[in-house]
Design an enzyme around this catalytic site. Sequence first.
Site, PDB file in Angstrom:
ATOM      1  N   ALA A   1      27.102   8.611  -2.574  1.00  0.00           N
ATOM      2  CA  ALA A   1      26.764   9.014  -3.892  1.00  0.00           C
ATOM      3  C   ALA A   1      26.781   7.897  -5.239  1.00  0.00           C
ATOM      4  O   ALA A   1      25.877   7.757  -5.877  1.00  0.00           O
ATOM      5  CB  ALA A   1      27.555  10.381  -4.322  1.00  0.00           C
TER       6      ALA A   1
ATOM      7  N   CYS B   1      -7.891 -17.118   7.890  1.00  0.00           N
ATOM      8  CA  CYS B   1      -9.155 -16.367   8.427  1.00  0.00           C
ATOM      9  C   CYS B   1     -10.292 -16.345   7.605  1.00  0.00           C
ATOM     10  O   CYS B   1     -11.265 -15.963   8.076  1.00  0.00           O
ATOM     11  CB  CYS B   1      -8.558 -14.742   8.269  1.00  0.00           C
ATOM     12  SG  CYS B   1      -7.019 -14.656   9.798  1.00  0.00           S
TER      13      CYS B   1
ATOM     14  N   GLU C   1      -8.602 -10.539  11.863  1.00  0.00           N
ATOM     15  CA  GLU C   1      -9.949 -10.942  11.789  1.00  0.00           C
ATOM     16  C   GLU C   1     -10.363 -11.782  13.076  1.00  0.00           C
ATOM     17  O   GLU C   1     -11.289 -11.461  13.544  1.00  0.00           O
ATOM     18  CB  GLU C   1     -10.256 -12.075  10.578  1.00  0.00           C
ATOM     19  CG  GLU C   1     -10.234 -11.101   9.287  1.00  0.00           C
ATOM     20  CD  GLU C   1      -8.790 -11.237   8.785  1.00  0.00           C
ATOM     21  OE1 GLU C   1      -8.494 -11.137   7.492  1.00  0.00           O
ATOM     22  OE2 GLU C   1      -7.775 -11.112   9.450  1.00  0.00           O
TER      23      GLU C   1
END
Length: 361
Positions: free
Chosen positions: A293, A88, A56
């Site tokens: 695995a 902001c 912003e």
Amino acid sequence: MSELNQDQVWMQRAIRLAQLGQYSTKPNPNVGCVIVKDGQLVGEGFHPRAGQPHAEVFAIRQAGDLTHGATAYVTLEPCAHYGRTPPCAKGLVDAGIAQVVVACSDPNPLVAGKGIHILQEAGIQVRTGVCEAEAATLNRGFLKAMATGLPYVRLKVASSLDGRTAMASGESKWITGAEARLDVQHWRAISGAVITGIDTILADDCLLNVRQLPDVEDINTVVQPKRVILDRQGRLPLDTQILQQPDTVMVMGPFRPELAQLGVIQLEIQSLESLLRTLKDFQIYDVLVEAGATLSSAFLKQALVDELISYVAPTLLGQSARAMFNAEFTHLAEQLRFKLIDVSQVGNDVRLRLTPIQESI
């Protein structure tokens, strides 16, 4: 063009801007902002790095006096708190913005509706939910971690057509092609941490870092993921490659003073879920598991995987080669099922992206 269509067009532009910071903003979320007045773009910006101004701020600076009476499109609810940068939401109020369109609300307890409240209290019209699903994909980990306390976990595997990941001897370089291996660099780059097991380190002496990205010229702009090694018996050699950058290494295992001297972060031995919660406390919101695995199967069986990324190479390795997973099931009802969300050809290989279906069939 209808107001809704205009909102979508401008929000999609803000989303594209936010993506420019996908490799550099960690641990902050990716955010883009577009300011429009009388149907014309007057300012835009994105958040490039933690500690630097938010999206912003850049958009307001570019728009200058044209912010008065304008509409701001923001991919994430404007922040409402003082951190390394001012809030902001207050900046948008001070700039004289008349309307704010928000894609996603922010579940961060420091924001969580407070940003929208500040805007509305100042008389600014607020619309939410525009392109919400698309914007949410930018910050899956951040949004999940703030809402649940657990990071977003991706499990990456690479196998042959017959589901094998290595020869019986452990030889595994390389099953997939160069294009697939480069593609993996993206998933590492958007992750706050890469988790592996000690057996993978001992077998491959791998680095598990980000070394190359197709659209990034300077790799130093990428925030490197932490490398998390599960080493319950303290077997990590001090001369392994991964310890060339010890400040980005975390080890879960018995305390070793020699690792402490190198600057390695050492974590107590705990369950996989507790480990993930600990990583969230380190502001790690996206995790990539690259392991053998046993560890891969454990993450899946404990329902800790949000997304499975499977690279399949057009080759057969035979029944004596190592299997992709080693879970043992005796009934069909125990099977782990997945929903396919994307399939792509990557070089000569195929990449499947899947999400687990948790309920039993």
